[in-house]
Design a protein around this motif. Sequence first.
Motif, short mmCIF file in Angstrom:
data_model
loop_
_atom_site.label_atom_id
_atom_site.label_comp_id
_atom_site.label_asym_id
_atom_site.label_seq_id
_atom_site.Cartn_x
_atom_site.Cartn_y
_atom_site.Cartn_z
N ILE A 68 37.70 48.50 38.91
CA ILE A 68 38.85 48.26 38.02
C ILE A 68 39.61 49.58 37.91
O ILE A 68 39.22 50.49 37.18
N GLU A 69 40.69 49.70 38.67
CA GLU A 69 41.42 50.96 38.76
C GLU A 69 42.63 51.01 37.81
O GLU A 69 42.97 52.07 37.29
N LEU A 70 43.30 49.89 37.63
CA LEU A 70 44.51 49.86 36.82
C LEU A 70 44.21 49.40 35.40
O LEU A 70 43.10 48.97 35.10
N LYS A 71 45.22 49.45 34.56
CA LYS A 71 45.05 48.99 33.19
C LYS A 71 44.76 47.50 33.17
O LYS A 71 43.94 47.01 32.38
N SER A 72 45.44 46.73 34.06
CA SER A 72 45.24 45.29 34.12
C SER A 72 45.24 44.82 35.57
O SER A 72 45.96 45.38 36.42
N HIS A 73 44.43 43.82 35.85
CA HIS A 73 44.36 43.20 37.18
C HIS A 73 44.29 41.69 37.00
O HIS A 73 43.50 41.19 36.19
N PHE A 74 45.11 40.96 37.77
CA PHE A 74 44.87 39.53 37.90
C PHE A 74 43.77 39.36 38.94
O PHE A 74 43.79 39.99 40.01
N ILE A 75 42.79 38.49 38.63
CA ILE A 75 41.67 38.31 39.55
C ILE A 75 41.56 36.84 39.95
O ILE A 75 41.92 35.94 39.21
N GLY A 76 41.06 36.62 41.17
CA GLY A 76 40.87 35.28 41.69
C GLY A 76 40.77 35.34 43.20
O GLY A 76 40.93 36.40 43.82
N SER A 77 40.52 34.19 43.82
CA SER A 77 40.39 34.15 45.28
C SER A 77 41.72 33.90 45.98
O SER A 77 41.78 33.91 47.21
N GLY A 78 42.80 33.66 45.21
CA GLY A 78 44.11 33.38 45.79
C GLY A 78 44.81 34.63 46.28
O GLY A 78 44.47 35.75 45.89
N GLY A 80 47.66 35.94 45.58
CA GLY A 80 48.43 36.72 44.63
C GLY A 80 47.59 37.56 43.67
O GLY A 80 48.13 38.19 42.76
N SER A 81 46.29 37.61 43.88
CA SER A 81 45.40 38.33 42.96
C SER A 81 45.40 39.83 43.25
O SER A 81 45.29 40.25 44.40
N GLY A 82 45.49 40.63 42.16
CA GLY A 82 45.37 42.08 42.33
C GLY A 82 43.98 42.47 42.77
O GLY A 82 43.79 43.39 43.55
N ILE A 83 42.96 41.79 42.22
CA ILE A 83 41.58 41.91 42.71
C ILE A 83 41.24 40.56 43.33
O ILE A 83 41.12 39.56 42.62
N LYS A 84 41.16 40.53 44.65
CA LYS A 84 40.93 39.28 45.37
C LYS A 84 39.44 39.05 45.58
O LYS A 84 38.76 39.85 46.24
N LEU A 85 38.93 38.00 44.99
CA LEU A 85 37.52 37.66 45.09
C LEU A 85 37.28 36.83 46.34
O LEU A 85 38.15 36.08 46.79
N ALA A 86 36.09 36.94 46.89
CA ALA A 86 35.75 36.18 48.09
C ALA A 86 35.49 34.72 47.78
O ALA A 86 35.56 33.86 48.67
N VAL A 87 35.19 34.43 46.53
CA VAL A 87 34.83 33.07 46.11
C VAL A 87 35.45 32.80 44.74
O VAL A 87 35.95 33.70 44.08
N GLY A 88 35.40 31.53 44.33
CA GLY A 88 35.83 31.20 42.98
C GLY A 88 37.23 30.64 42.91
O GLY A 88 37.90 30.41 43.93
N PRO A 89 37.74 30.41 41.70
CA PRO A 89 39.07 29.84 41.51
C PRO A 89 40.15 30.74 42.11
O PRO A 89 40.02 31.97 42.13
N ALA A 90 41.22 30.13 42.58
CA ALA A 90 42.34 30.90 43.13
C ALA A 90 42.91 31.85 42.07
O ALA A 90 43.28 32.99 42.36
N MET A 94 42.90 37.45 33.91
CA MET A 94 43.35 38.85 33.93
C MET A 94 42.28 39.73 33.28
O MET A 94 41.81 39.44 32.18
N VAL A 95 41.93 40.79 33.99
CA VAL A 95 40.98 41.78 33.47
C VAL A 95 41.77 42.99 33.00
O VAL A 95 42.67 43.48 33.70
N THR A 96 41.45 43.46 31.80
CA THR A 96 42.15 44.59 31.20
C THR A 96 41.12 45.62 30.73
O THR A 96 40.05 45.26 30.22
N GLN A 97 41.44 46.90 30.93
CA GLN A 97 40.57 47.95 30.38
C GLN A 97 41.34 48.75 29.35
O GLN A 97 42.49 49.14 29.55
N GLN A 98 40.68 48.98 28.23
CA GLN A 98 41.27 49.71 27.11
C GLN A 98 40.21 50.61 26.50
O GLN A 98 39.19 50.13 25.99
N SER A 99 40.44 51.92 26.57
CA SER A 99 39.54 52.90 25.96
C SER A 99 38.08 52.68 26.37
O SER A 99 37.17 52.71 25.54
N GLY A 100 37.87 52.42 27.65
CA GLY A 100 36.51 52.26 28.16
C GLY A 100 35.92 50.89 27.92
O GLY A 100 34.74 50.67 28.21
N ARG A 101 36.69 49.96 27.37
CA ARG A 101 36.23 48.60 27.13
C ARG A 101 36.94 47.64 28.08
O ARG A 101 38.11 47.86 28.43
#
Length: 312
Positions: A68-78, A80-90, A94-101
Amino acid sequence: MGKNTGWLGMAMLVGLLAGCGGGDGKDTASGKVADVNFLADNAAWREQRKSELLAPDGWTSLVGLHWIELKSHFIGSGPGSGIKLAVGPAKMGMVTQQSGRIFLTPEAGAQLTLNGEPLKGRVELQSDRDPAPGVVGFDDGKGLLTVIERGGRHALRVKYADAESRTQFVGLDYWAPQEAWRIEGRYIPHPPGKTLTIVDVIGVANESPNPAAVEFERDGKTFRLEALGPPEGPLFFLLADRTSGHGSYSAGRFLDAEGPKDGKVLLDFNRAYNPPCAFTPYATCPLPPAENRLDLLVEAGEKAYAKPIKVL
């Protein structure tokens, strides 16, 4: 069961156990026939080892590691995903990191669970460093997504029950079991609070509790291994030896042992086993420290894993 049938069954069991790993039932170091109970215990350990690897969420199901490099990433197997998963829903969310959380906001309509319960809104995902890590399920539980923390960075770890590394698992190979590789060592305690620097395959260094060293004899020489774990509790060893890269996994192996009894620790090298990195490129395995690189040919335990050959 009749008496003769029982003896026949026992004889067949001994022959089967001796055959595991290409042995003939003899302790090749001494030439004597190995004890039946020793062979049975060793075979049971191997079966448990295989079962854990092949569990739906075992190490052979690991299919992804995404930092997780950016503040926010859209994730999925489609696509258009910022983090593209090999499996799972297209579109998973959205994954977000804030102050280490780390937080996850699920995509509308995505069928997800958190720790077995339906996931409906934004939640914080506890990492593997927290007391209760969060587990996101998808594809009717076949897929699992968790957060890991390494050196202050976070990543998404993805497991999938139908992973090729699990469904096409080719089995484990071992050296023949030898009682001579069950060696009693001397427990040498360190001062309370001592740690040992352990570096993993991605280059992150961590200080691990190092309660003691264990010295043992082999071939007339004395060897020493640094132990990790809680004081007086179960011990864990990261080790490399002269078989590393020459029969056993090149990056070393793991070994577990019970805590000391009367100042002694039993090291059963027949139960040396491969780290997760031997089965998947997505693990973050610790590497043996310099102190645990033995100038010794440990022809015992688990051999290097022969991954299935893909036909193009």
